[in-house]
Design an enzyme around this catalytic site. Structure first.
Site, PDB file in Angstrom:
ATOM      1  N   THR A 135     -13.288   3.315   7.006  1.00  0.00           N
ATOM      2  CA  THR A 135     -13.248   3.217   5.550  1.00  0.00           C
ATOM      3  C   THR A 135     -14.105   2.067   5.034  1.00  0.00           C
ATOM      4  OG1 THR A 135     -10.992   4.058   5.671  1.00  0.00           O
ATOM      5  CG2 THR A 135     -11.647   3.053   3.597  1.00  0.00           C
ATOM      6  N   SER A 141     -11.916   8.869   1.401  1.00  0.00           N
ATOM      7  CA  SER A 141     -11.701  10.235   1.893  1.00  0.00           C
ATOM      8  C   SER A 141     -13.021  10.888   2.289  1.00  0.00           C
ATOM      9  CB  SER A 141     -11.032  11.068   0.797  1.00  0.00           C
ATOM     10  OG  SER A 141      -9.797  10.507   0.451  1.00  0.00           O
ATOM     11  N   ARG A 252      -3.317  12.329  13.667  1.00  0.00           N
ATOM     12  CA  ARG A 252      -2.542  12.806  12.511  1.00  0.00           C
ATOM     13  C   ARG A 252      -1.149  13.251  12.941  1.00  0.00           C
ATOM     14  NH1 ARG A 252      -7.478  15.654   9.149  1.00  0.00           N
ATOM     15  NH2 ARG A 252      -8.050  13.694   8.134  1.00  0.00           N
ATOM     16  N   ILE A 346      21.353   7.566  -2.790  1.00  0.00           N
ATOM     17  CA  ILE A 346      22.718   7.696  -2.253  1.00  0.00           C
ATOM     18  C   ILE A 346      23.391   6.321  -2.166  1.00  0.00           C
ATOM     19  CG2 ILE A 346      24.003   8.292  -0.125  1.00  0.00           C
ATOM     20  CD1 ILE A 346      22.025  10.728   0.086  1.00  0.00           C
ATOM     21  N   GLU A 372      -5.169   8.029   7.521  1.00  0.00           N
ATOM     22  CA  GLU A 372      -5.482   9.167   8.411  1.00  0.00           C
ATOM     23  C   GLU A 372      -5.574  10.491   7.631  1.00  0.00           C
ATOM     24  OE1 GLU A 372      -6.404   7.032  11.217  1.00  0.00           O
ATOM     25  OE2 GLU A 372      -5.952   8.964  12.132  1.00  0.00           O
ATOM     26  N   GLN A 376      -3.822  14.977  -0.256  1.00  0.00           N
ATOM     27  CA  GLN A 376      -4.737  15.920  -0.929  1.00  0.00           C
ATOM     28  C   GLN A 376      -5.791  16.427   0.055  1.00  0.00           C
ATOM     29  OE1 GLN A 376      -3.743  12.911  -2.333  1.00  0.00           O
ATOM     30  NE2 GLN A 376      -2.286  14.028  -3.583  1.00  0.00           N
TER      31      GLN A 376
HETATM   32  C1  LIG Z   1      -2.190   0.293   5.303  1.00  0.00           C
HETATM   33  C2  LIG Z   1      -3.489   0.995   5.498  1.00  0.00           C
HETATM   34  C3  LIG Z   1      -4.089   1.008   6.751  1.00  0.00           C
HETATM   35  C4  LIG Z   1      -5.317   1.628   6.945  1.00  0.00           C
HETATM   36  N1  LIG Z   1      -5.917   1.584   8.172  1.00  0.00           N
HETATM   37  C5  LIG Z   1      -7.185   2.036   8.299  1.00  0.00           C
HETATM   38  C6  LIG Z   1      -7.912   1.830   9.522  1.00  0.00           C
HETATM   39  O1  LIG Z   1      -7.392   1.288  10.510  1.00  0.00           O
HETATM   40  N2  LIG Z   1      -9.211   2.236   9.576  1.00  0.00           N
HETATM   41  C7  LIG Z   1      -9.820   2.837   8.519  1.00  0.00           C
HETATM   42  O2  LIG Z   1     -10.988   3.174   8.655  1.00  0.00           O
HETATM   43  N3  LIG Z   1      -9.158   3.072   7.363  1.00  0.00           N
HETATM   44  C8  LIG Z   1      -7.870   2.661   7.221  1.00  0.00           C
HETATM   45  N4  LIG Z   1      -7.192   2.858   6.042  1.00  0.00           N
HETATM   46  C9  LIG Z   1      -7.886   3.511   4.929  1.00  0.00           C
HETATM   47  C10 LIG Z   1      -7.360   4.897   4.621  1.00  0.00           C
HETATM   48  O3  LIG Z   1      -7.697   5.792   5.632  1.00  0.00           O
HETATM   49  C11 LIG Z   1      -7.914   5.273   3.246  1.00  0.00           C
HETATM   50  O4  LIG Z   1      -7.245   4.455   2.290  1.00  0.00           O
HETATM   51  C12 LIG Z   1      -7.767   6.741   2.935  1.00  0.00           C
HETATM   52  O5  LIG Z   1      -8.592   7.508   3.767  1.00  0.00           O
HETATM   53  C13 LIG Z   1      -8.082   7.055   1.480  1.00  0.00           C
HETATM   54  O6  LIG Z   1      -9.286   6.478   1.075  1.00  0.00           O
HETATM   55  P1  LIG Z   1      -9.330   5.632  -0.288  1.00  0.00           P
HETATM   56  O7  LIG Z   1      -8.224   4.663  -0.234  1.00  0.00           O
HETATM   57  O8  LIG Z   1     -10.694   5.124  -0.488  1.00  0.00           O
HETATM   58  O9  LIG Z   1      -8.950   6.687  -1.425  1.00  0.00           O
HETATM   59  P2  LIG Z   1      -9.947   7.734  -2.122  1.00  0.00           P
HETATM   60  O10 LIG Z   1     -10.638   8.548  -1.107  1.00  0.00           O
HETATM   61  O11 LIG Z   1     -10.746   7.033  -3.145  1.00  0.00           O
HETATM   62  O12 LIG Z   1      -8.878   8.669  -2.864  1.00  0.00           O
HETATM   63  C14 LIG Z   1      -8.228   8.293  -4.077  1.00  0.00           C
HETATM   64  C15 LIG Z   1      -7.335   9.471  -4.496  1.00  0.00           C
HETATM   65  O13 LIG Z   1      -8.166  10.624  -4.736  1.00  0.00           O
HETATM   66  C16 LIG Z   1      -7.735  11.706  -3.937  1.00  0.00           C
HETATM   67  N5  LIG Z   1      -8.898  12.502  -3.549  1.00  0.00           N
HETATM   68  C17 LIG Z   1     -10.050  12.081  -2.965  1.00  0.00           C
HETATM   69  N6  LIG Z   1     -10.871  13.107  -2.737  1.00  0.00           N
HETATM   70  C18 LIG Z   1     -10.218  14.208  -3.197  1.00  0.00           C
HETATM   71  C19 LIG Z   1     -10.526  15.597  -3.241  1.00  0.00           C
HETATM   72  N7  LIG Z   1     -11.685  16.072  -2.776  1.00  0.00           N
HETATM   73  N8  LIG Z   1      -9.620  16.436  -3.756  1.00  0.00           N
HETATM   74  C20 LIG Z   1      -8.437  15.986  -4.242  1.00  0.00           C
HETATM   75  N9  LIG Z   1      -8.082  14.698  -4.208  1.00  0.00           N
HETATM   76  C21 LIG Z   1      -8.958  13.818  -3.692  1.00  0.00           C
HETATM   77  C22 LIG Z   1      -7.051  11.060  -2.729  1.00  0.00           C
HETATM   78  O14 LIG Z   1      -6.150  11.960  -2.101  1.00  0.00           O
HETATM   79  C23 LIG Z   1      -6.347   9.886  -3.394  1.00  0.00           C
HETATM   80  O15 LIG Z   1      -5.163  10.316  -3.987  1.00  0.00           O
HETATM   81  C24 LIG Z   1      -5.944   2.274   5.847  1.00  0.00           C
HETATM   82  C25 LIG Z   1      -5.323   2.281   4.592  1.00  0.00           C
HETATM   83  C26 LIG Z   1      -4.128   1.650   4.409  1.00  0.00           C
HETATM   84  C27 LIG Z   1      -3.511   1.639   3.040  1.00  0.00           C
END
Ligand SMILES: Cc1cc2nc3c(=O)[nH]c(=O)nc-3n(C[C@H](O)[C@H](O)[C@H](O)COP(=O)(O)OP(=O)(O)OC[C@H]3O[C@@H](n4cnc5c(N)ncnc54)[C@H](O)[C@@H]3O)c2cc1C
Length: 392
Positions: A135, A141, A252, A346, A372, A376
């Site tokens: 990320t 995503s 996953r 509860i 992971e 969505q």
């Molecule tokens: C505690 C924690 C640990 C993590 N650990 C790791 C790690 O070890 N390594 C790593 O690489 N990443 C890690 N992550 C990152 C995590 O994988 C990402 O936060 C996640 O993939 C979502 O990316 P984003 O936060 O940029 O959200 P975005 O991709 O910006 O999404 C924002 C919202 O839009 C929605 N969305 C996006 N695209 C679409 C679509 N096409 N259709 C519908 N809805 C959509 C998403 O579902 C979400 O609700 C971690 C995150 C957290 C919070």
């Protein structure tokens, strides 16, 4: 799929169940409150072989021609450990998320480097761990937007870019860094590089303050003019990125199993509370409004677990399970959120305060629907499997 557990699977489940009860539960609230890293438990997890440091997972069974069961054993263990505390579970096992691409894409030389980087203790006397850095601030995503670059310079690659939300980001001794060889090249140009922490140009950021899983370290990491030997690149083939995405099908299911573990913890607590708490002259468990909630919570947990086991069963047999793993995580994450929220309900006012663990479990559950693959994105994976039409 077989619901019966083999003797090895039962043994693994019972062992991790006891470990969670004895070692994890008693310290879960303190690590959550202080957002402190459970180094002792992480060291024990490594010693006992479920931290993810072992790259040969499942290989001995395959070599001996035995029924493969590594994925099933992993999900059984993940549920039990997360029943103890999801944050501590992630702290203790996150190295497995960095090990997965090395196992899938790496050669013997990469495996040796992985072991070397993680052997012994770090400068502060702690067990060494790894971080998987996909990320970025601009690429969540949609990983085709990865903008960290890897530019060849003779027998080196030079990495430049910023990673976000890396589990173990501030404490890792080894980073698996996903970078693009060509910014216009989309997913096909993305590769993973092994970057030891001491490499000049590695800048681990400060841990982020999180809602839940607070025992686990999450931090940004920057790479500036960071030179690694060219052989640190994993999977030189053009399909390396696609192959690596297959890693998610296993991880996953693991996240799904953790979600089931959190939900089970909340259900068990809510059942005992509902039997004890008397209002209107009888335990609240005798009121249908509460009893039906408990029944639905138990049923949804069983159904989510079945999906998780199915995804693991397919992984063990080499059956493509991208959709099964997406379904399992999507459903289990939703169940964990619903069940923990109902457990809070509860317990009434007592569920809302930190004297009881259910509010923590509700906070911990939320991230299961985010990392992971968000809920969505997983729905898109499942829908695309049904229609053949891309819907992201
Ligand atoms: C505690 C924690 C640990 C993590 N650990 C790791 C790690 O070890 N390594 C790593 O690489 N990443 C890690 N992550 C990152 C995590 O994988 C990402 O936060 C996640 O993939 C979502 O990316 P984003 O936060 O940029 O959200 P975005 O991709 O910006 O999404 C924002 C919202 O839009 C929605 N969305 C996006 N695209 C679409 C679509 N096409 N259709 C519908 N809805 C959509 C998403 O579902 C979400 O609700 C971690 C995150 C957290 C919070």
């Amino acid at each position: 799929m077989n619901f019966e557990l083999s003797p090895t699977q039962e043994m693994a489940r019972d062992f991790t169940r006891e470990f969670a009860r004895r070692e994890i539960r008693p310290v879960a609230a303190a690590h959550d409150r202080e957002a402190s890293i459970p180094w002792e438990i992480m060291a024990k997890a490594k010693e006992l072989g479920f931290s993810g440091h072992d790259l040969s997972l499942g290989e001995s069974a395959r070599e001996a021609g035995e029924e493969p069961e590594a994925a099933r054993i992993s999900v059984l263990g993940a549920e039990e450990l997360a029943w103890g505390c999801a944050g501590i579970t992630i702290a203790a096992t996150a190295t497995s998320f960095a090990a997965a691409p090395v196992r899938q894409l790496g050669s013997a030389v990469h495996r040796a480097l992985f072991r070397e980087c993680l052997s012994g203790l770090d400068g502060e006397g702690h067990v060494k761990v790894a971080a998987n850095c996909l990320t970025e601030p601009g690429a969540g995503s949609d990983l085709s937007l990865i903008s960290t670059t890897a530019v060849r310079d003779g027998r080196y690659y030079v990495l430049d870019g910023e990673k976000q939300f890396a589990t173990n980001g501030s404490i890792a001794s080894l980073y698996i860094v996903w970078a693009t060889l060509d910014r216009g090249g989309g997913r096909e140009a993305v590769r993973a590089f092994m970057v030891p922490r001491e490499t000049p140009g590695v800048y681990p950021g400060r841990p982020l303050a999180k809602m839940g899983i607070r025992a686990s370290d999450t931090a940004p990491v920057a790479f500036e003019r960071c030179r690694v030997p060219d052989w640190h690149m994993l999977g030189a083939r053009a399909q390396a990125y696609r192959e690596a995405k297959g890693v998610l099908d296993r991880t996953r299911a693991l996240v799904g199993a953790m979600a089931v573990g959190i939900a089970r913890a909340a259900l068990e607590y809510a059942v005992e509370y509902a039997k004890d708490r008397v209002q209107f002259s009888a335990p609240i468990a005798s009121k249908q409004g509460i009893a039906f909630m408990l029944a639905e919570m138990a049923t949804s947990i069983e159904a989510a677990r079945a999906l998780v086991w199915r995804a693991a069963w397919m992984a063990d047999r080499g059956i493509p399970n991208a959709h099964a793993a997406a379904m399992a995580k999507m459903q289990a994450a939703a169940v964990a959120m619903q069940v923990t929220e109902r457990a809070v309900q509860i317990l009434g006012g007592y569920g809302y305060v930190q004297d009881h663990p259910v509010e923590k479990w509700m906070r911990d559950a939320k991230v299961m629907d985010i990392f992971e693959g968000t809920g969505q994105i997983l729905r898109s994976v499942v829908a695309e499997g049904l229609t053949g039409i891309r819907c992201r």
